[in-house]
Enzyme design. Structure first.
Site, PDB file in Angstrom:
ATOM      1  N   LYS A 255       0.624  -8.074  -6.939  1.00  0.00           N
ATOM      2  CA  LYS A 255       0.662  -7.937  -8.543  1.00  0.00           C
ATOM      3  C   LYS A 255       0.723  -9.278  -9.332  1.00  0.00           C
ATOM      4  O   LYS A 255       0.300  -9.399 -10.314  1.00  0.00           O
ATOM      5  CB  LYS A 255       1.649  -6.905  -9.024  1.00  0.00           C
ATOM      6  CG  LYS A 255       1.116  -5.590  -8.463  1.00  0.00           C
ATOM      7  CD  LYS A 255       1.954  -4.436  -9.103  1.00  0.00           C
ATOM      8  CE  LYS A 255       1.302  -3.103  -8.708  1.00  0.00           C
ATOM      9  NZ  LYS A 255       1.754  -2.601  -7.464  1.00  0.00           N
TER      10      LYS A 255
HETATM   11  C1  LIG Z   1       1.138  -1.704  -6.646  1.00  0.00           C
HETATM   12  C2  LIG Z   1       1.218  -1.649  -5.128  1.00  0.00           C
HETATM   13  C3  LIG Z   1       0.276  -0.996  -4.209  1.00  0.00           C
HETATM   14  C4  LIG Z   1      -0.655  -0.017  -4.735  1.00  0.00           C
HETATM   15  O1  LIG Z   1      -1.791  -0.865  -5.564  1.00  0.00           O
HETATM   16  P1  LIG Z   1      -2.907  -0.068  -6.159  1.00  0.00           P
HETATM   17  O2  LIG Z   1      -3.648  -1.207  -6.864  1.00  0.00           O
HETATM   18  O3  LIG Z   1      -2.217   0.632  -7.371  1.00  0.00           O
HETATM   19  O4  LIG Z   1      -3.649   0.774  -5.224  1.00  0.00           O
HETATM   20  C5  LIG Z   1       0.681  -0.967  -2.950  1.00  0.00           C
HETATM   21  N1  LIG Z   1       1.451  -1.719  -2.416  1.00  0.00           N
HETATM   22  C6  LIG Z   1       2.402  -2.307  -3.161  1.00  0.00           C
HETATM   23  C7  LIG Z   1       3.686  -3.242  -2.500  1.00  0.00           C
HETATM   24  C8  LIG Z   1       2.038  -2.537  -4.533  1.00  0.00           C
HETATM   25  O5  LIG Z   1       3.371  -3.155  -5.429  1.00  0.00           O
END
Ligand SMILES: *Cc1c(COP(=O)(O)O)cnc(C)c1O
Length: 432
Positions: A107
């Protein structure tokens, strides 16, 4: 470039409008009106380009009409001041490690890009006092807070449920200071989200202040996630492994995998996609039955994927004209229980020494279960295992090293505003 809403009722928006609004007024998600294909010479030489060079070329295809070249280049280069290496794990399976950024999760890419783009627009409008609100159950708050740290003209308020996020997660947004205020709400994550929604509906706040949100459906967080699919491909091509590449994405809200689908539409030669789920397998059920039935999420050890109604499903439908045949032809799926996730982490560590986090574990196993002969599989390792240290250590029966970056957060001094689950109190904080 214009952005339309997946619900098709709201007017088209400029990039700036789409970024500032986040969600379209008709509650749809914004999509770029065209997805430009990358030229052949880009793919011919991609193996010799850096992550930043590749990302800038891809960013230019989306944002080049709206942002001057040198500004866009600076935003991309600042965002990606860390690597995303492809690491061999076992057989024909590779890990795309997306945890080398400041908060050790993928993210960081979207949050850092969005913060810089919003900073640019605010500066252009001569605004000074923009407030970004974000409710978090853990990972989003840290990526957004760190992404916006020190960005001029913006103050970030992170709302989180008291006692319900891990100590490591909490340290990543409560120790920063500067333009980041952590608000510790005596309530649940849903309460935090409700408070943010009330703020956006409050007339007085909206008249006085410039409020915006940094949630994951924002196009400025969503589209940059396509950058690393191209970079992973480049790294495999360099090793002569780029034929028949399959990407597997541990999925919750499905933003990450949808960015991969967009990369493919831009011409990236990806054979197909696998969506890995935990017990929250609404999308897998859709693949099996053609019916989409959202249901309340259940808690698992891969908690960033505990989503009962993935918001980016609307974007997937939009990309494929709502055709179930096309969607199920492009994406297959697998899901795993907590017991299975623990076994995958333990077995992989014992066989290979590679430490998976609970989300990456789902991605790795889905490749073992779903790859055909001759295919090369890449799973997105979405977070560093140290972010889930208790779970991972219990599974692999061994210690996990905590990276310096994470230790530094944990040494910082926690500062937060404690609050009841009360909108009047929240409003007071925002107005003060
Ligand atoms: C947010 C997140 C996900 C999921 O990602 P999406 O884009 O919502 O499908 C998977 N793994 C981790 C560690 C995350 O922080």
């Amino acid at each position: 470039m214009k952005y339309y809403s997946t619900n098709k009722h709201a007017a088209e928006a400029s990039l700036q409008e789409a970024v500032v609004m986040g969600l379209a007024p008709d509650k749809g998600l914004y999509m770029p009106e065209k997805i430009n294909e990358m030229p052949q010479d880009f793919f011919d030489g991609i193996q010799d380009l850096s992550f930043q060079e590749i990302a800038y070329r891809v960013a230019d295809a989306f944002f080049g009409e709206d942002i001057e070249a040198d500004t866009l280049k600076k935003i991309v280069y600042d965002t990606l001041n860390f690597d995303a290496p492809v690491v061999h794990v076992e057989d024909n399976i590779y890990s795309l490690e997306l945890f080398h950024g400041p908060t050790l999760a993928f993210k960081d890419v979207g949050a850092r890009f969005m913060s810089r783009l919003l900073g640019y627009f605010i500066d252009k409008q001569g605004q000074k006092d923009v407030k970004v609100l974000v409710a978090t159950s853990g990972d989003t708050g840290s990526a957004v807070a760190n992404g916006f740290l020190g960005v001029e003209g913006i103050h970030v308020y992170v709302l989180y449920p008291k006692g319900k996020v891990s100590a490591i997660q909490e340290s990543q947004f409560t120790t920063l200071g500067q333009n980041i205020t952590a608000i510790e709400v005596d309530g649940t994550f849903d309460d935090c989200q409700a408070l943010v929604k009330m703020a956006f509906r409050d007339e007085e706040l909206n008249k006085k202040r410039n409020l915006t949100s940094a949630n994951s459906i924002n196009v400025a967080r969503f589209l940059p996630q396509s950058f690393y699919y191209f970079y992973a491909y480049a790294q495999l091509k360099k090793q002569g492994k780029a034929n028949d590449v399959v990407f597997c994405v541990p999925s919750g809200n499905f933003g990450n995998i949808t960015a991969g689908l967009i990369a493919k539409k831009m011409g990236l030669p990806i054979k197909h996609f696998i969506a890995a789920n935990n017990r929250n397998d609404i999308f897998l059920q859709y693949l099996k039955t053609g019916e989409y039935n959202p249901r309340p999420s259940v808690q698992t050890i891969a908690n960033a994927m505990d989503v009962g109604d993935p918001s980016n499903f609307a974007r997937i439908l939009d990309l494929y004209g709502s055709s179930y045949e096309k969607i199920s032809g492009e994406i297959t799926g697998f899901s795993y229980t907590d017991d299975q996730i623990e076994q995958i982490m333990r077995g992989t560590y014992n066989r290979t020494g590679y430490i998976l986090d609970p989300h990456g574990a789902c991605g790795f196993q889905a490749l073992r279960d779903g790859l055909d002969r001759g295919e090369v599989g890449v799973f997105l390792e979405t977070a560093h295992p140290a972010k889930f240290v208790e779970t991972v250590e219990a599974a692999i029966c061994s210690k996990v090293d905590i990276p310096e970056k994470l230790q530094a957060f944990m040494k910082g001094k926690k500062k937060s505003v404690e609050m009841k689950n009360d909108f009047a109190e929240f409003k007071q904080v925002l107005l003060s």
